[in-house]
Motif scaffolding. Structure first.
Motif, PDB file in Angstrom:
ATOM      1  N   PRO A 158       0.637  -1.227   0.127  1.00 25.48           N
ATOM      2  CA  PRO A 158      -0.135   0.026  -0.204  1.00 25.48           C
ATOM      3  C   PRO A 158       0.777   1.073  -0.109  1.00 25.48           C
ATOM      4  CG  PRO A 158       0.074  -0.911   2.342  1.00 25.48           C
ATOM      5  CD  PRO A 158       0.764  -1.807   1.229  1.00 25.48           C
ATOM      6  N   ARG A 159       0.209   2.249  -0.738  1.00 23.53           N
ATOM      7  CA  ARG A 159       0.874   3.688  -0.501  1.00 23.53           C
ATOM      8  C   ARG A 159       0.934   4.393   0.882  1.00 23.53           C
ATOM      9  NH1 ARG A 159       2.447   7.614  -3.828  1.00 23.53           N
ATOM     10  NH2 ARG A 159       2.084   9.854  -3.082  1.00 23.53           N
ATOM     11  N   VAL A 160       1.982   4.830   1.421  1.00 28.35           N
ATOM     12  CA  VAL A 160       2.028   5.235   2.700  1.00 28.35           C
ATOM     13  C   VAL A 160       1.730   6.832   2.617  1.00 28.35           C
ATOM     14  CG1 VAL A 160       3.034   5.577   5.132  1.00 28.35           C
ATOM     15  CG2 VAL A 160       3.101   3.271   3.680  1.00 28.35           C
ATOM     16  N   GLU A 161       0.728   7.336   3.173  1.00 30.29           N
ATOM     17  CA  GLU A 161       0.803   8.820   3.280  1.00 30.29           C
ATOM     18  C   GLU A 161       0.988   9.359   4.780  1.00 30.29           C
ATOM     19  OE1 GLU A 161      -3.451   9.825   1.818  1.00 30.29           O
ATOM     20  OE2 GLU A 161      -2.795   9.295  -0.160  1.00 30.29           O
ATOM     21  N   VAL A 162       2.039  10.249   4.850  1.00 30.41           N
ATOM     22  CA  VAL A 162       2.392  10.668   6.268  1.00 30.41           C
ATOM     23  C   VAL A 162       1.883  12.088   6.473  1.00 30.41           C
ATOM     24  CG1 VAL A 162       4.484  11.095   7.586  1.00 30.41           C
ATOM     25  CG2 VAL A 162       4.260   9.078   6.086  1.00 30.41           C
ATOM     26  N   GLU A 163       1.306  12.299   7.471  1.00 32.48           N
ATOM     27  CA  GLU A 163       1.016  13.816   8.061  1.00 32.48           C
ATOM     28  C   GLU A 163       1.397  13.975   9.353  1.00 32.48           C
ATOM     29  OE1 GLU A 163      -3.116  16.200   9.357  1.00 32.48           O
ATOM     30  OE2 GLU A 163      -3.136  14.056   8.785  1.00 32.48           O
ATOM     31  N   LEU A 164       1.991  15.167   9.438  1.00 31.53           N
ATOM     32  CA  LEU A 164       2.751  15.765  10.492  1.00 31.53           C
ATOM     33  C   LEU A 164       1.666  16.720  11.274  1.00 31.53           C
ATOM     34  CD1 LEU A 164       6.484  16.291   9.295  1.00 31.53           C
ATOM     35  CD2 LEU A 164       5.354  14.205  10.589  1.00 31.53           C
ATOM     36  N   GLU A 165       1.246  16.548  12.266  1.00 32.72           N
ATOM     37  CA  GLU A 165       0.144  17.218  13.168  1.00 32.72           C
ATOM     38  C   GLU A 165       1.228  18.038  14.243  1.00 32.72           C
ATOM     39  OE1 GLU A 165      -3.535  16.608  16.024  1.00 32.72           O
ATOM     40  OE2 GLU A 165      -3.614  15.720  14.046  1.00 32.72           O
ATOM     41  N   GLY A 166       0.994  19.288  14.440  1.00 31.72           N
ATOM     42  CA  GLY A 166       1.697  20.150  15.180  1.00 31.72           C
ATOM     43  C   GLY A 166       2.952  20.648  14.829  1.00 31.72           C
ATOM     44  N   VAL A 167       3.290  20.624  13.625  1.00 30.07           N
ATOM     45  CA  VAL A 167       4.315  21.349  12.978  1.00 30.07           C
ATOM     46  C   VAL A 167       3.722  22.349  12.088  1.00 30.07           C
ATOM     47  CG1 VAL A 167       6.515  21.029  11.421  1.00 30.07           C
ATOM     48  CG2 VAL A 167       5.947  19.204  13.167  1.00 30.07           C
ATOM     49  N   TYR A 179      13.728  20.862  23.281  1.00 24.55           N
ATOM     50  CA  TYR A 179      12.397  20.486  23.601  1.00 24.55           C
ATOM     51  C   TYR A 179      12.188  19.269  24.487  1.00 24.55           C
ATOM     52  CZ  TYR A 179      10.947  24.694  20.509  1.00 24.55           C
ATOM     53  OH  TYR A 179      10.697  25.574  19.908  1.00 24.55           O
ATOM     54  N   TYR A 180      12.816  19.351  25.590  1.00 23.84           N
ATOM     55  CA  TYR A 180      13.059  18.050  26.669  1.00 23.84           C
ATOM     56  C   TYR A 180      11.937  17.179  26.608  1.00 23.84           C
ATOM     57  CZ  TYR A 180      14.803  15.409  30.421  1.00 23.84           C
ATOM     58  OH  TYR A 180      14.920  14.084  30.938  1.00 23.84           O
ATOM     59  N   THR A 181      10.733  17.866  26.555  1.00 22.19           N
ATOM     60  CA  THR A 181       9.613  17.280  26.919  1.00 22.19           C
ATOM     61  C   THR A 181       8.523  16.938  25.820  1.00 22.19           C
ATOM     62  OG1 THR A 181       8.318  19.317  27.425  1.00 22.19           O
ATOM     63  CG2 THR A 181       9.359  18.132  29.334  1.00 22.19           C
ATOM     64  N   ALA A 182       9.408  16.983  24.480  1.00 16.92           N
ATOM     65  CA  ALA A 182       8.411  16.568  23.451  1.00 16.92           C
ATOM     66  C   ALA A 182       8.013  15.116  23.330  1.00 16.92           C
ATOM     67  CB  ALA A 182       9.445  16.677  22.077  1.00 16.92           C
ATOM     68  N   GLU A 183       6.825  15.065  23.080  1.00 16.49           N
ATOM     69  CA  GLU A 183       6.432  13.766  22.893  1.00 16.49           C
ATOM     70  C   GLU A 183       5.511  13.697  21.472  1.00 16.49           C
ATOM     71  OE1 GLU A 183       3.497  12.748  25.843  1.00 16.49           O
ATOM     72  OE2 GLU A 183       5.069  13.007  27.696  1.00 16.49           O
ATOM     73  N   VAL A 184       5.651  12.403  20.958  1.00 15.74           N
ATOM     74  CA  VAL A 184       5.022  12.070  19.637  1.00 15.74           C
ATOM     75  C   VAL A 184       4.067  10.769  19.662  1.00 15.74           C
ATOM     76  CG1 VAL A 184       5.538  11.637  17.129  1.00 15.74           C
ATOM     77  CG2 VAL A 184       6.999  13.165  18.606  1.00 15.74           C
ATOM     78  N   ARG A 185       2.898  10.910  19.302  1.00 16.63           N
ATOM     79  CA  ARG A 185       2.082   9.857  19.137  1.00 16.63           C
ATOM     80  C   ARG A 185       1.651   9.183  17.874  1.00 16.63           C
ATOM     81  NH1 ARG A 185      -2.938  10.666  20.195  1.00 16.63           N
ATOM     82  NH2 ARG A 185      -2.814  12.955  20.245  1.00 16.63           N
ATOM     83  N   VAL A 186       1.699   8.247  17.512  1.00 13.47           N
ATOM     84  CA  VAL A 186       1.344   7.728  16.090  1.00 13.47           C
ATOM     85  C   VAL A 186      -0.072   7.253  15.948  1.00 13.47           C
ATOM     86  CG1 VAL A 186       2.010   5.906  14.587  1.00 13.47           C
ATOM     87  CG2 VAL A 186       3.783   6.796  15.990  1.00 13.47           C
ATOM     88  N   VAL A 187      -0.588   7.785  15.034  1.00 15.11           N
ATOM     89  CA  VAL A 187      -2.153   7.099  14.601  1.00 15.11           C
ATOM     90  C   VAL A 187      -2.170   6.667  13.411  1.00 15.11           C
ATOM     91  CG1 VAL A 187      -4.604   8.222  14.531  1.00 15.11           C
ATOM     92  CG2 VAL A 187      -3.133   9.313  16.325  1.00 15.11           C
ATOM     93  N   ARG A 188      -2.479   5.389  13.336  1.00 17.54           N
ATOM     94  CA  ARG A 188      -2.618   4.864  11.926  1.00 17.54           C
ATOM     95  C   ARG A 188      -4.126   4.515  11.700  1.00 17.54           C
ATOM     96  NH1 ARG A 188       0.718  -0.629  10.094  1.00 17.54           N
ATOM     97  NH2 ARG A 188      -0.270  -0.836   8.008  1.00 17.54           N
ATOM     98  N   GLU A 189      -4.463   5.353  10.752  1.00 15.90           N
ATOM     99  CA  GLU A 189      -6.063   5.296  10.668  1.00 15.90           C
ATOM    100  C   GLU A 189      -6.351   4.247   9.416  1.00 15.90           C
ATOM    101  OE1 GLU A 189      -6.627   9.457   9.061  1.00 15.90           O
ATOM    102  OE2 GLU A 189      -6.356  10.175  11.074  1.00 15.90           O
ATOM    103  N   VAL A 192      -2.397   3.612   2.961  1.00 14.87           N
ATOM    104  CA  VAL A 192      -2.464   3.688   4.543  1.00 14.87           C
ATOM    105  C   VAL A 192      -2.098   5.079   4.982  1.00 14.87           C
ATOM    106  CG1 VAL A 192      -1.138   2.888   6.662  1.00 14.87           C
ATOM    107  CG2 VAL A 192      -1.691   1.106   4.659  1.00 14.87           C
ATOM    108  N   GLN A 193      -2.813   5.555   5.699  1.00 15.63           N
ATOM    109  CA  GLN A 193      -2.651   7.081   6.228  1.00 15.63           C
ATOM    110  C   GLN A 193      -2.041   6.798   7.848  1.00 15.63           C
ATOM    111  OE1 GLN A 193      -6.617   8.249   5.922  1.00 15.63           O
ATOM    112  NE2 GLN A 193      -6.002  10.081   4.488  1.00 15.63           N
ATOM    113  N   VAL A 194      -0.847   7.535   7.824  1.00 13.19           N
ATOM    114  CA  VAL A 194      -0.071   7.523   9.207  1.00 13.19           C
ATOM    115  C   VAL A 194      -0.126   9.059   9.774  1.00 13.19           C
ATOM    116  CG1 VAL A 194       2.026   6.948  10.406  1.00 13.19           C
ATOM    117  CG2 VAL A 194       1.027   5.731   8.710  1.00 13.19           C
TER     118      VAL A 194
END
Length: 395
Positions: free
Chosen positions: A11-20, A63-73, A81-83
């Motif tokens: 599948p083709r993977v589409e990546v979205e960066l939320e928060g940038v 940014y010491y407290t930076a956190e990233v969550r992954v949402v695979r829709e 595939v949307q990530v």
């Protein structure tokens, strides 16, 4: 027979960066992800690694407290595939204080000078984990340079302020005891040399604080001492055997043959007079040959500015004693002529120009002769310059 390859691209993977928000920052993050994803199977583990890579990107920037969550829709079809990476960078965390505990041999101020993490200034105040790791290695090396080979540094304790914008860093240190030299001896002393003199050349003595740098310095000191005595091929090795907090140092020295200057051969000087080269020699006939003197001679010849390349080697002389060697100096002369042209403009002289033509090795005697001129609306000047670097035999 025929070989048929069937390729399933997946599948083709589409990546979205939320928060940038910034386009440049987005491109930088995607560039790091592409490097991580090259020739890699797309798996859940890869997504976790990608999130960790994005977190590392922000922590490198304070940014010491930076956190990233992954949402695979869920894909609308099997070919797509949307990530989505949900990024919560937070605020930059600045270092409010640094406390060092357990240190007695080395002061807080000296340790602070060894660190890149600071509590003053602007950018330097940011808390960057990689920089803090570098600081731990630097502090460990500082202790080892003073003989504390068993020093231990625990992971820094980091306490964030109430608002999460400041950090208080604690560095626990267990110094241990310094390691000292118990004995220094020469294994299989070479004939004609006093072992006590070799030990003295090494600079090591019983009771000294032991460091690995001291071993390297001992090897260099022995080589230098024998080099000036005409043993340019000397080999020296220092080894240490540990017994608790004591070190026994063993020196191995192979001096090689003694070399004495008996003749000088000059090659490649098509224009330069031989005496111009020989007067730069750091050796005289009968002197012991040393690498130090050869290097000094080479630097002096390069310093004349008339040679492009200088190579010096010492060779045995047929029919002479084993000590007697010939110094072979091979030079490649640089082009002697030079031309310079310049142009400019100012409000007073309007357009102006300059030129110069020179010869850097007139008659092969390291003398310079040049013709220089300047022309403008208010000045016309031509001058001839001659330079003799050794007027009355002196530089």
């Amino acid at each position: 027979f025929d070989i048929v390859y069937r390729i399933d691209p997946g599948p083709r993977v589409e990546v979205e960066l939320e928060g940038v928000s910034g386009r440049l920052e987005r491109r930088r993050i995607l560039a790091r992800l592409r490097t991580l994803w090259t020739e890699t199977v797309f798996t859940t583990e890869l997504l976790r690694d990608s999130a960790a890579e994005i977190e590392e990107y922000f922590r490198e920037r304070g940014y010491y407290t930076a956190e990233v969550r992954v949402v695979r829709e869920g894909p609308a079809d099997v070919d797509r595939v949307q990530v989505r990476f949900v990024i919560e960078a937070g605020e930059p965390v600045r270092v409010a204080s640094i406390e060092v505990t357990g240190n007695e041999a080395i002061s807080d101020a000296r340790i602070a000078r060894q660190m890149l993490t600071k509590t003053g200034g602007l950018k330097k105040r940011l808390l960057v984990p990689d920089t803090l790791d570098d600081d731990l290695r630097a502090i460990r090396n500082l202790y080892r340079d003073q003989g504390y080979l068993d020093v231990r540094l625990a992971r820094p304790r980091i306490r964030l302020g109430i608002e999460g914008r400041t950090a208080h860093v604690t560095l626990p240190i267990e110094e241990g005891e310094p390691v000292r030299v118990r004995s220094v001896a020469v294994d299989d002393p070479p004939g004609g040399f006093d072992p006590a003199e070799i030990v003295a050349w090494s600079g090591l003595a019983s009771g000294d604080t032991f460091t690995h740098d001291a071993l390297l310095a001992a090897e260099s000191a022995i080589r230098a001492a024998l080099d000036v005595r005409g043993y340019p091929d000397v080999r020296a090795e220092a080894r240490a055997e540990r017994d608790g907090q004591r070190m026994d140092v063993r020196l191995t020295v192979v001096p090689g043959g003694r070399r004495v200057l008996a003749d000088v051969e000059i090659v490649g000087n098509f224009t330069t007079k031989p005496r111009i080269i020989t007067r730069e020699l750091a050796l005289s006939l009968g002197d012991p040959i040393s690498r130090e003197a050869i290097l000094k001679t080479q630097h002096a010849l390069y310093g004349l500015g008339i040679f492009r390349n200088v190579r010096i080697e010492y060779l045995p002389i047929d029919g002479a004693t084993p000590e007697s060697h010939r110094l072979r100096i091979e030079v490649e002369e640089a082009p002697p002529f030079g031309v310079t042209i310049g142009a400019g403009y100012d409000s007073e002289a309007s357009f102006k120009g300059s030129f110069g033509v020179g010869h850097a090795n007139v008659g092969g005697r390291d003398r310079t002769l040049s013709l220089q001129g300047r022309v403008s609306s208010i000045e016309e000047r031509v001058q001839v310059l001659a330079e003799e670097p050794r007027l009355f035999g002196r530089k």
